[in-house]
Motif scaffolding. Sequence first.
Motif, short mmCIF file in Angstrom:
data_model
loop_
_atom_site.label_atom_id
_atom_site.label_comp_id
_atom_site.label_asym_id
_atom_site.label_seq_id
_atom_site.Cartn_x
_atom_site.Cartn_y
_atom_site.Cartn_z
N SER A 172 21.53 -73.96 -20.60
CA SER A 172 20.91 -74.75 -19.53
C SER A 172 21.82 -75.87 -19.05
O SER A 172 21.66 -76.38 -17.95
N ALA A 173 22.80 -76.28 -19.89
CA ALA A 173 23.68 -77.38 -19.51
C ALA A 173 24.85 -76.92 -18.66
O ALA A 173 25.53 -77.73 -18.05
N ALA A 197 25.23 -75.45 -15.90
CA ALA A 197 25.21 -75.54 -14.44
C ALA A 197 25.48 -76.96 -13.95
O ALA A 197 25.86 -77.15 -12.81
N ALA A 198 25.28 -77.93 -14.79
CA ALA A 198 25.42 -79.31 -14.35
C ALA A 198 26.52 -79.99 -15.15
O ALA A 198 26.79 -79.64 -16.29
N SER A 199 27.14 -80.99 -14.53
CA SER A 199 28.20 -81.72 -15.23
C SER A 199 28.10 -83.19 -14.85
O SER A 199 27.42 -83.57 -13.90
N TYR A 200 28.80 -84.01 -15.64
CA TYR A 200 28.89 -85.42 -15.34
C TYR A 200 30.36 -85.79 -15.23
O TYR A 200 31.24 -85.06 -15.70
N ASP A 204 19.46 -89.28 -20.64
CA ASP A 204 20.37 -88.13 -20.60
C ASP A 204 21.80 -88.47 -20.99
O ASP A 204 22.69 -87.63 -20.85
N SER A 216 35.47 -84.76 -16.55
CA SER A 216 34.09 -84.30 -16.45
C SER A 216 33.80 -83.33 -17.59
O SER A 216 34.72 -82.71 -18.14
N PRO A 259 30.24 -80.67 -19.13
CA PRO A 259 28.87 -80.24 -18.91
C PRO A 259 27.88 -81.30 -19.36
O PRO A 259 28.08 -81.96 -20.38
N SER A 260 26.84 -81.47 -18.60
CA SER A 260 25.85 -82.49 -18.94
C SER A 260 25.15 -82.15 -20.25
O SER A 260 24.90 -80.98 -20.55
#
Length: 549
Positions: free
Chosen positions: A47-48, A50-53, A94, A331, A333-334
């Motif tokens: 689930s992580a 797809a998103a990143s920080y 988060d 960056s 993954p979140s």
Amino acid sequence: MSWTHHPHSRRRALTTATGLIAATAVPMTTAPGATASSRAAEAQGPSAAAASYTNPVVWQDFADIDIIRVGDTYYYSASTMHYSPGAPILRSYDLVNWEFAGHSVPVLDFGAKYDLNGARGYVRGIWASSLAYRPSNRTFYWLGQIDFAKTYIYTATAVEGPWSRLTTIDNAYYDAGLLVDSDDTLYVAYGNTTISVAQLSADGRTQVRTQQVFSTPSSIGTLEGSRFYKINGNYYIFLPRPANGQYILKSTSGPFGPYTLRQVLLDLRGPVSGGGVPHQGGLVQTANGAWHYMAFVDAYPGGRIPVLAPITWTSDGWPTIQLVGGAWGASYPSPAVPAPPRQVTPLIGVDTFDGTTLKPKWEWNHNPDNSKWSVNNGLTLQTATVTGDLYWARNTLTHRIQGPTSTATIQLDYSAMRDGDRAGLALLRDSSAWIGLKRDGGTTRVVMVNGLTMDTNWNTTGTGTEAASAAVSGGRIWLRATADIRPGAARPGTFSYSTDGTTFTRLGPSFTMGNDWRFFMGYRYALFNYATQALGGSVRVARFELSTP
């Protein structure tokens, strides 16, 4: 943090980037040749992916990080030196998006110098300290030493407060890390080069015993900034080498050791262009078992800013930073976390000083004179000091600068100023400049002043030179400061004003912000009002806005 802090400008070739402290209960298995990003995503679940920080996760000055999780909420404590209230706490759901929650130290009641009363406390006060949560009594603990003399412990049942002093211990636990053990015993790891562990009484009020557990080899130099953990039955003391390394001590035999040492990183390339090596932070585990390391990078003139990276563990219980291209990733993954209960309050935006209390994003330069300011749908600053030196003026209210560039704008009512008063908006550090109002002989001018300076003992060496001015009238003005705090760049600060809140006029030359690390704290936007002749005047700030391009 240390007076022997190594210059952050020191750069050496990347020599190693391995190691970290140890042990998740879930074994990490990854495919051969997997990238750091894919390993991190795998560790945190699909689930992580797809998103990143991006790093830094917060481009504001929050150094000497201690980070904890309570339930699904993360809390982050930082150093504030001479600013009051001290030891801010940020909150996140988060690890990426953070908001101000409160302060652990309500007032710096450690001597008159923290009141700007006959002495000054610049670069003293709240250094690297520790935040912990004790499940047995559902209480948060803050622990820190002041002036190399005593250690103070404050407690609260909620981070918003009220916080109160639990005890004073006649031992200075320098750069301490507080551990609440699984049996509820309180331990403190502390020291510079010589590292010790203390055990506290069950009520946390006194020291039961203390013992040296490690002496740093001369080949390493300085280790300090302890963070103390118990993970899978092992004890770990996380120790930075300022300002370019991170090490860890591990004991399989209890909190008093013996400990073995491993290097976590040295001269690791960081994710902030022009910034330093990530170091001096803390480890935190998400509810699903994934580990992360929050460190800071020296990024002056803005200060020391937090960067986040995922951690894995070796089979024998040592932590390893997940790198990207041999460096701390720009960056990742979140983290995989539950959906937050709400959005956090942004660190930038508009404050109209609604209500009757200051929001926790504000900190005073030293303790304020509380009889000389008020909030009531607007901030009123009465003159609190007769001085010609902004560094001696009480009730200067500060806000961290948002990087990489940002603008602060205030709406100011100056109709109640008195002759000799000075009020405005500064870029405040050991080299400062400001835009504001001078009231003299019944006339008010808007001025830009630079050349406010301190020496390395934090004594004033320059009280400022007026570089530009213009006549104003009407009693209301908008003042603006823009700061470019990208490290390694030109570091300009510029000032402008408006009489209608729409059209702004540049005033004065560009100010080059200093980037010497020795003041430790980064530049801040600062609201001030002081008298040069007699008390009695006041100004009212109706609005403060912090914006980014």
